[in-house]
Write a protein that holds these residues in place. Structure first.
Motif, PDB file in Angstrom:
ATOM      1  N   THR A 199       7.391   6.626 -17.319  1.00 48.04           N
ATOM      2  CA  THR A 199       7.411   6.756 -15.857  1.00 48.04           C
ATOM      3  C   THR A 199       6.322   7.687 -15.348  1.00 48.04           C
ATOM      4  OG1 THR A 199       9.105   8.465 -16.014  1.00 48.04           O
ATOM      5  CG2 THR A 199       9.856   6.211 -15.629  1.00 48.04           C
ATOM      6  N   CYS A 200       5.745   8.483 -16.226  1.00 48.37           N
ATOM      7  CA  CYS A 200       4.607   9.323 -15.826  1.00 48.37           C
ATOM      8  C   CYS A 200       3.432   8.461 -15.385  1.00 48.37           C
ATOM      9  CB  CYS A 200       4.176  10.244 -16.958  1.00 48.37           C
ATOM     10  SG  CYS A 200       5.327  11.567 -17.307  1.00 48.37           S
ATOM     11  N   PHE A 201       3.313   7.278 -15.963  1.00 46.00           N
ATOM     12  CA  PHE A 201       2.230   6.384 -15.557  1.00 46.00           C
ATOM     13  C   PHE A 201       2.451   5.846 -14.149  1.00 46.00           C
ATOM     14  CE2 PHE A 201       1.705   6.111 -20.178  1.00 46.00           C
ATOM     15  CZ  PHE A 201       0.354   6.384 -20.263  1.00 46.00           C
ATOM     16  N   LEU A 202       3.694   5.687 -13.743  1.00 43.60           N
ATOM     17  CA  LEU A 202       3.962   5.169 -12.409  1.00 43.60           C
ATOM     18  C   LEU A 202       3.775   6.220 -11.322  1.00 43.60           C
ATOM     19  CD1 LEU A 202       7.082   2.911 -12.942  1.00 43.60           C
ATOM     20  CD2 LEU A 202       4.707   2.230 -12.669  1.00 43.60           C
ATOM     21  N   MET A 203       4.308   7.417 -11.550  1.00 35.68           N
ATOM     22  CA  MET A 203       4.266   8.404 -10.475  1.00 35.68           C
ATOM     23  C   MET A 203       3.421   9.623 -10.782  1.00 35.68           C
ATOM     24  SD  MET A 203       8.121   9.919 -10.526  1.00 35.68           S
ATOM     25  CE  MET A 203       9.079   8.514 -10.979  1.00 35.68           C
ATOM     26  N   GLY A 204       2.879   9.727 -11.962  1.00 35.45           N
ATOM     27  CA  GLY A 204       2.072  10.877 -12.341  1.00 35.45           C
ATOM     28  C   GLY A 204       2.934  11.938 -13.000  1.00 35.45           C
ATOM     29  N   PRO A 205       2.343  12.685 -13.927  1.00 32.16           N
ATOM     30  CA  PRO A 205       3.137  13.650 -14.692  1.00 32.16           C
ATOM     31  C   PRO A 205       3.714  14.799 -13.863  1.00 32.16           C
ATOM     32  CG  PRO A 205       0.821  13.680 -15.378  1.00 32.16           C
ATOM     33  CD  PRO A 205       0.972  12.587 -14.401  1.00 32.16           C
ATOM     34  N   ASP A 237       0.828  -1.199   0.000  1.00 31.69           N
ATOM     35  CA  ASP A 237       0.000   0.000   0.000  1.00 31.69           C
ATOM     36  C   ASP A 237       0.866   1.255   0.000  1.00 31.69           C
ATOM     37  OD1 ASP A 237      -2.497   1.314   0.013  1.00 31.69           O
ATOM     38  OD2 ASP A 237      -2.249   1.721   2.165  1.00 31.69           O
ATOM     39  N   LYS A 238       1.964   1.211   0.745  1.00 30.73           N
ATOM     40  CA  LYS A 238       2.875   2.356   0.780  1.00 30.73           C
ATOM     41  C   LYS A 238       3.501   2.587  -0.596  1.00 30.73           C
ATOM     42  CE  LYS A 238       6.820   4.290   3.049  1.00 30.73           C
ATOM     43  NZ  LYS A 238       7.126   4.818   4.321  1.00 30.73           N
ATOM     44  N   LEU A 239       3.881   1.516  -1.287  1.00 27.87           N
ATOM     45  CA  LEU A 239       4.435   1.631  -2.632  1.00 27.87           C
ATOM     46  C   LEU A 239       3.423   2.268  -3.580  1.00 27.87           C
ATOM     47  CD1 LEU A 239       6.709   1.029  -4.638  1.00 27.87           C
ATOM     48  CD2 LEU A 239       5.677  -1.209  -4.987  1.00 27.87           C
ATOM     49  N   ARG A 240       2.178   1.868  -3.472  1.00 27.01           N
ATOM     50  CA  ARG A 240       1.131   2.460  -4.311  1.00 27.01           C
ATOM     51  C   ARG A 240       0.976   3.946  -4.021  1.00 27.01           C
ATOM     52  NH1 ARG A 240      -3.502  -2.225  -4.140  1.00 27.01           N
ATOM     53  NH2 ARG A 240      -2.314  -3.720  -5.350  1.00 27.01           N
ATOM     54  N   ARG A 241       1.042   4.341  -2.749  1.00 27.77           N
ATOM     55  CA  ARG A 241       0.921   5.767  -2.394  1.00 27.77           C
ATOM     56  C   ARG A 241       2.086   6.563  -2.943  1.00 27.77           C
ATOM     57  NH1 ARG A 241      -0.897   4.035   2.817  1.00 27.77           N
ATOM     58  NH2 ARG A 241       1.227   4.314   3.565  1.00 27.77           N
ATOM     59  N   VAL A 242       3.284   6.008  -2.861  1.00 23.52           N
ATOM     60  CA  VAL A 242       4.466   6.711  -3.358  1.00 23.52           C
ATOM     61  C   VAL A 242       4.395   6.862  -4.874  1.00 23.52           C
ATOM     62  CG1 VAL A 242       6.956   6.527  -3.670  1.00 23.52           C
ATOM     63  CG2 VAL A 242       5.954   6.074  -1.436  1.00 23.52           C
ATOM     64  N   LEU A 243       4.042   5.784  -5.579  1.00 22.80           N
ATOM     65  CA  LEU A 243       3.977   5.832  -7.032  1.00 22.80           C
ATOM     66  C   LEU A 243       2.841   6.706  -7.541  1.00 22.80           C
ATOM     67  CD1 LEU A 243       4.817   2.157  -7.986  1.00 22.80           C
ATOM     68  CD2 LEU A 243       6.298   4.161  -8.105  1.00 22.80           C
ATOM     69  N   SER A 244       1.770   6.816  -6.760  1.00 25.70           N
ATOM     70  CA  SER A 244       0.654   7.660  -7.196  1.00 25.70           C
ATOM     71  C   SER A 244       0.858   9.113  -6.814  1.00 25.70           C
ATOM     72  CB  SER A 244      -0.661   7.155  -6.612  1.00 25.70           C
ATOM     73  OG  SER A 244      -0.683   7.338  -5.210  1.00 25.70           O
ATOM     74  N   GLY A 245       1.925   9.410  -6.047  1.00 22.51           N
ATOM     75  CA  GLY A 245       2.214  10.793  -5.692  1.00 22.51           C
ATOM     76  C   GLY A 245       1.504  11.257  -4.439  1.00 22.51           C
ATOM     77  N   GLN A 246       0.852  10.367  -3.718  1.00 20.00           N
ATOM     78  CA  GLN A 246       0.156  10.744  -2.498  1.00 20.00           C
ATOM     79  C   GLN A 246       1.098  10.603  -1.322  1.00 20.00           C
ATOM     80  OE1 GLN A 246      -3.123   8.069  -2.356  1.00 20.00           O
ATOM     81  NE2 GLN A 246      -4.329   9.190  -3.864  1.00 20.00           N
ATOM     82  N   GLU A 247       1.078  11.567  -0.438  1.00 22.74           N
ATOM     83  CA  GLU A 247       1.895  11.516   0.766  1.00 22.74           C
ATOM     84  C   GLU A 247       1.124  10.819   1.875  1.00 22.74           C
ATOM     85  OE1 GLU A 247       5.039  12.552   0.943  1.00 22.74           O
ATOM     86  OE2 GLU A 247       4.940  13.095  -1.167  1.00 22.74           O
ATOM     87  N   GLU A 248       1.835  10.303   2.857  1.00 27.43           N
ATOM     88  CA  GLU A 248       1.185   9.608   3.956  1.00 27.43           C
ATOM     89  C   GLU A 248       0.357  10.546   4.811  1.00 27.43           C
ATOM     90  OE1 GLU A 248       3.495   6.945   6.325  1.00 27.43           O
ATOM     91  OE2 GLU A 248       4.737   6.430   4.622  1.00 27.43           O
ATOM     92  N   ASN A 249       0.804  11.787   4.938  1.00 31.58           N
ATOM     93  CA  ASN A 249       0.113  12.715   5.818  1.00 31.58           C
ATOM     94  C   ASN A 249      -0.888  13.584   5.067  1.00 31.58           C
ATOM     95  OD1 ASN A 249       1.854  14.272   4.399  1.00 31.58           O
ATOM     96  ND2 ASN A 249       2.934  15.125   6.162  1.00 31.58           N
ATOM     97  N   LEU A 305      -5.520   6.512 -12.237  1.00 28.87           N
ATOM     98  CA  LEU A 305      -5.583   5.151 -12.747  1.00 28.87           C
ATOM     99  C   LEU A 305      -5.301   4.168 -11.625  1.00 28.87           C
ATOM    100  CD1 LEU A 305      -3.448   5.729 -15.959  1.00 28.87           C
ATOM    101  CD2 LEU A 305      -5.934   5.590 -15.825  1.00 28.87           C
ATOM    102  N   SER A 306      -5.791   2.967 -11.764  1.00 33.44           N
ATOM    103  CA  SER A 306      -5.495   1.942 -10.767  1.00 33.44           C
ATOM    104  C   SER A 306      -4.025   1.548 -10.873  1.00 33.44           C
ATOM    105  CB  SER A 306      -6.384   0.718 -10.981  1.00 33.44           C
ATOM    106  OG  SER A 306      -5.996   0.030 -12.147  1.00 33.44           O
ATOM    107  N   TYR A 307      -3.528   0.911  -9.842  1.00 33.69           N
ATOM    108  CA  TYR A 307      -2.121   0.510  -9.818  1.00 33.69           C
ATOM    109  C   TYR A 307      -1.801  -0.435 -10.970  1.00 33.69           C
ATOM    110  CZ  TYR A 307       2.255  -1.452  -8.164  1.00 33.69           C
ATOM    111  OH  TYR A 307       3.550  -1.874  -8.080  1.00 33.69           O
ATOM    112  N   SER A 308      -2.659  -1.419 -11.209  1.00 32.07           N
ATOM    113  CA  SER A 308      -2.381  -2.376 -12.283  1.00 32.07           C
ATOM    114  C   SER A 308      -2.430  -1.695 -13.652  1.00 32.07           C
ATOM    115  CB  SER A 308      -3.366  -3.544 -12.234  1.00 32.07           C
ATOM    116  OG  SER A 308      -4.685  -3.094 -12.450  1.00 32.07           O
ATOM    117  N   THR A 309      -3.330  -0.728 -13.832  1.00 28.60           N
ATOM    118  CA  THR A 309      -3.394   0.009 -15.090  1.00 28.60           C
ATOM    119  C   THR A 309      -2.142   0.843 -15.291  1.00 28.60           C
ATOM    120  OG1 THR A 309      -5.797   0.111 -14.913  1.00 28.60           O
ATOM    121  CG2 THR A 309      -4.758   1.644 -16.444  1.00 28.60           C
ATOM    122  N   ARG A 310      -1.657   1.469 -14.230  1.00 29.32           N
ATOM    123  CA  ARG A 310      -0.419   2.252 -14.315  1.00 29.32           C
ATOM    124  C   ARG A 310       0.760   1.379 -14.744  1.00 29.32           C
ATOM    125  NH1 ARG A 310       0.101   7.199 -11.263  1.00 29.32           N
ATOM    126  NH2 ARG A 310      -1.903   7.828 -10.455  1.00 29.32           N
TER     127      ARG A 310
END
Length: 160
Positions: A80-86, A2-14, A29-34
């Motif tokens: 890599t934009c798909f992994l972490m967002g543009p 879950d933490k990996l998904r948050r990091v790759l989607s650009g969301q911070e924990e806080n 996008l979902s993680y699998s789609t990314r």
């Protein structure tokens, strides 16, 4: 995971939950789609680069080579934009550790096409493609912890 998904989607924990988080969840996008689109885009980039290299030996192939090689690098970079967002990708590209490699890479992408289409200098286009490759490699290994240090140590050891 879950933490990996948050990091790759650009969301911070806080990050605060609220309307912003709901909007992000609805538009991302979902993680699998990314991951799927990352692989597709990266593979297309490699395929374009290989195709460009194969077209180099045709008459007027230098133009096709420059276009396909440059498109391949752009596709690989944008994958890599798909992994972490543009936006996060752009922020990371221009961090101080990657700034020089990013500028050289983007400059060489443009100069390769200029050398082929406007200046009609085949040798210069080849040099810019080589510089594209080196800058992209240096940029890519900047994401691997201590990889640049290892490469530099190996390089200085080989020269000694």
């Amino acid at each position: 995971m879950d933490k990996l998904r948050r990091v790759l989607s650009g969301q911070e924990e806080n990050e605060e939950l609220g309307l912003t988080a709901q909007v992000l969840d609805a538009t991302t996008l979902s993680y699998s789609t990314r991951v799927k689109w990352f692989v597709i885009c990266f593979a297309a980039g490699i395929l374009c680069s290989i195709l460009g290299s194969a077209l180099l030996f045709l008459p007027h192939g230098i133009k096709l080579f420059a276009v396909f090689y440059t498109l391949g690098n752009v596709a690989a970079l944008s994958s890599t934009c798909f992994l972490m967002g543009p936006l996060k990708q752009l922020k990371r590209m221009f961090e101080p550790t990657r700034l020089i490699a990013t500028i050289v890479m983007l400059l060489c992408l443009v100069l390769t096409l200029c050398a082929v289409f406007w200046w009609h200098k085949k040798g210069l286009a080849i040099i810019f493609c080589i510089l594209q490759f080196l800058a992209m490699t240096w940029y890519s290994i900047s994401y691997i912890p201590f990889a640049r240090d290892a490469v530099m140590k190996c390089f200085t050891t080989c020269l000694s």
